[in-house]
Write a protein that holds these residues in place. Structure first.
Motif, short mmCIF file in Angstrom:
data_model
loop_
_atom_site.label_atom_id
_atom_site.label_comp_id
_atom_site.label_asym_id
_atom_site.label_seq_id
_atom_site.Cartn_x
_atom_site.Cartn_y
_atom_site.Cartn_z
N VAL A 144 -22.23 25.16 -19.14
CA VAL A 144 -22.25 26.13 -18.03
C VAL A 144 -22.21 25.41 -16.68
O VAL A 144 -21.35 25.70 -15.84
CB VAL A 144 -23.49 27.04 -18.12
N PHE A 145 -23.12 24.48 -16.47
CA PHE A 145 -23.18 23.81 -15.17
C PHE A 145 -22.00 22.86 -14.96
O PHE A 145 -21.52 22.69 -13.84
CB PHE A 145 -24.51 23.07 -15.01
N GLY A 146 -21.53 22.25 -16.05
CA GLY A 146 -20.34 21.41 -15.94
C GLY A 146 -19.14 22.23 -15.50
O GLY A 146 -18.38 21.82 -14.61
N GLY A 147 -18.97 23.41 -16.08
CA GLY A 147 -17.85 24.27 -15.72
C GLY A 147 -17.98 24.86 -14.32
O GLY A 147 -17.01 24.92 -13.57
N VAL A 148 -19.20 25.27 -13.95
CA VAL A 148 -19.41 25.88 -12.63
C VAL A 148 -19.18 24.85 -11.52
O VAL A 148 -18.50 25.14 -10.52
CB VAL A 148 -20.84 26.47 -12.52
N LEU A 149 -19.74 23.66 -11.66
CA LEU A 149 -19.56 22.63 -10.63
C LEU A 149 -18.10 22.22 -10.50
O LEU A 149 -17.58 22.05 -9.38
CB LEU A 149 -20.42 21.40 -10.95
N ALA A 150 -17.41 22.08 -11.64
CA ALA A 150 -15.99 21.71 -11.60
C ALA A 150 -15.19 22.83 -10.93
O ALA A 150 -14.29 22.56 -10.11
CB ALA A 150 -15.46 21.46 -13.01
N GLY A 151 -15.49 24.08 -11.26
CA GLY A 151 -14.78 25.21 -10.67
C GLY A 151 -14.99 25.30 -9.17
O GLY A 151 -14.05 25.51 -8.40
N LEU A 152 -16.25 25.13 -8.72
CA LEU A 152 -16.54 25.18 -7.28
C LEU A 152 -15.84 24.04 -6.54
O LEU A 152 -15.26 24.24 -5.46
CB LEU A 152 -18.05 25.10 -7.05
N GLY A 153 -15.89 22.85 -7.13
CA GLY A 153 -15.25 21.71 -6.48
C GLY A 153 -13.75 21.87 -6.36
O GLY A 153 -13.17 21.65 -5.27
N LEU A 154 -13.11 22.26 -7.44
CA LEU A 154 -11.66 22.44 -7.41
C LEU A 154 -11.27 23.59 -6.50
O LEU A 154 -10.23 23.53 -5.82
CB LEU A 154 -11.14 22.68 -8.83
N THR B 62 -14.59 26.99 -15.79
CA THR B 62 -13.98 26.43 -14.58
C THR B 62 -12.91 27.34 -14.02
O THR B 62 -12.86 27.62 -12.82
CB THR B 62 -13.36 25.05 -14.89
N THR B 63 -12.05 27.84 -14.90
CA THR B 63 -10.97 28.74 -14.48
C THR B 63 -11.51 30.02 -13.86
O THR B 63 -11.02 30.48 -12.83
CB THR B 63 -10.07 29.08 -15.68
N LYS B 64 -12.53 30.59 -14.48
CA LYS B 64 -13.11 31.84 -13.98
C LYS B 64 -13.77 31.64 -12.62
O LYS B 64 -13.69 32.50 -11.73
CB LYS B 64 -14.12 32.40 -14.98
N VAL B 65 -14.45 30.51 -12.44
CA VAL B 65 -15.11 30.23 -11.16
C VAL B 65 -14.06 30.04 -10.06
O VAL B 65 -14.21 30.57 -8.95
CB VAL B 65 -16.01 28.99 -11.26
N ILE B 66 -12.99 29.31 -10.36
CA ILE B 66 -11.91 29.11 -9.39
C ILE B 66 -11.33 30.46 -8.98
O ILE B 66 -11.14 30.74 -7.79
CB ILE B 66 -10.82 28.20 -9.96
N ASP B 67 -11.05 31.31 -9.95
CA ASP B 67 -10.47 32.63 -9.66
C ASP B 67 -11.42 33.46 -8.79
O ASP B 67 -10.99 34.13 -7.85
CB ASP B 67 -10.17 33.38 -10.96
N ALA B 68 -12.72 33.42 -9.12
CA ALA B 68 -13.69 34.22 -8.38
C ALA B 68 -13.82 33.75 -6.93
O ALA B 68 -13.91 34.55 -6.00
CB ALA B 68 -15.05 34.16 -9.07
N VAL B 69 -13.81 32.43 -6.73
CA VAL B 69 -13.96 31.87 -5.38
C VAL B 69 -12.70 32.11 -4.55
O VAL B 69 -12.77 32.52 -3.39
CB VAL B 69 -14.28 30.37 -5.44
N LEU B 70 -11.54 31.86 -5.14
CA LEU B 70 -10.30 31.93 -4.38
C LEU B 70 -9.77 33.35 -4.21
O LEU B 70 -9.29 33.72 -3.14
CB LEU B 70 -9.21 31.09 -5.06
N TYR B 71 -9.88 34.15 -5.25
CA TYR B 71 -9.16 35.42 -5.25
C TYR B 71 -10.04 36.65 -5.37
O TYR B 71 -9.54 37.77 -5.36
CB TYR B 71 -8.13 35.44 -6.39
#
Length: 309
Positions: A121-131, A195-204
């Protein structure tokens, strides 16, 4: 003189903002790699995943960050030959920064080897936020993202998403052989999903029905429309218009796109005509093909009929 100074000031602010976002994103991404994925033998796809595998096989003699840079060099050369320095400048900056962050911060980020649920969970969230922070400034960390983009130019019938999926899947499967464990690729798949879901949520945002309206004025509108329809698979409407100052007849392109497609549309427009006039407006809701379906509409009825068959 004042206009020139204002333009230089805006450019400087833009560069500083780019640097801050890329640096913050790189630190978050480095935390994901150093704290969670690499210490637990998880290769979450992409060049980072491949570098993690190579570092493990070398007995940690190959630093992950430097390996990422080395693996990206051929891709950067390829991208430069196809698109020039402007096409790869930000990506090179982001890749160098994130790679150095991984290696330089590794001694200060001891790996966590506890609950695998927390790790994924935290590995994916941090990677998603960073990217996401890096992507906000129209940059990427290179790797499979850029490779898929370049391959897509030569194989337009294949979608970018499918190319990325194939490349990441190959690396995840390779991790099973390297670590001699089928659990590792399963955890990697979870991290990629998060990671993909976090990127989508932050960007879009979380509502896929929202998007942007783009109005484009250019003497090269036919070529711009052609490329948008071919590369983004989006419909384009031509509106007849007349310039009040010049009195000349002109055309305005109207295109509705999702938020994640705005920067791709910009890239297409400026590659065709750097002097194009563009207006981007907010679309609170877009209903129709490619966005949200009309409840009980033609598309929904067609799908119900297919299921009945």
């Amino acid at each position: 003189m004042t206009r020139l100074a204002t333009a230089k000031g805006k450019r400087l602010r833009s560069l500083l903002t780019d640097a801050l976002f890329i640096l913050a994103g790189s630190v978050l991404y480095a935390a994901s790699v150093n704290l969670f994925t690499a210490p637990n033998n998880i290769a979450p796809g992409g060049i980072t995943g491949l570098a993690t595998i190579l570092s493990y096989l070398s007995g940690d003699r190959l630093p992950i960050g430097i390996t990422i840079l080395a693996l990206n060099v051929p891709i950067f050369i390829w991208a430069f030959l196809e698109g020039g320095w402007r096409f790869v400048a930000k990506t090179i900056a982001a890749t160098v920064t994130s790679s150095l962050a991984i290696d330089l911060l590794a001694p200060y980020m001891p790996g966590y080897r506890g609950d695998m649920l927390l790790i994924t969970v935290f590995g994916g969230v941090l990677a998603g936020l960073g990217l996401a922070l890096i992507l906000v400034r129209d940059a990427t960390t290179g790797g499979t993202d850029m490779a898929a983009t370049l391959l897509g130019r030569h194989f337009p019938h294949l979608s970018l998403g499918r190319l990325l999926l194939v490349l990441d899947l190959l690396i995840v499967l390779l991790s099973a052989l390297a670590y001699r464990s089928w659990e590792s690729p399963l955890y990697a798949s979870i991290i990629i999903f998060i990671t993909t879901k976090v990127i989508d949520a932050v960007l879009y945002g979380v509502n896929s029905a929202t998007g942007k309206m783009m109005f484009i004025v250019s003497p090269k509108n036919p070529r711009i429309a052609e490329r948008i329809m071919e590369e983004l698979d989006r419909g384009v409407t031509k509106l007849e218009a007349q310039g009040c100052y010049s009195g000349q007849e002109t055309g305005v392109l109207l295109c509705a796109v999702r938020r994640q497609e705005v920067h791709k549309t910009y890239r297409i427009i400026y590659e065709v005509d750097p002097r194009a006039f563009i207006i981007v407006g907010e679309a609170g809701e877009i209903t129709g093909e490619g966005f949200r379906e009309i409840p009980g509409g033609r598309q929904a009825r067609a799908r119900r009929k297919e299921k009945q068959k």
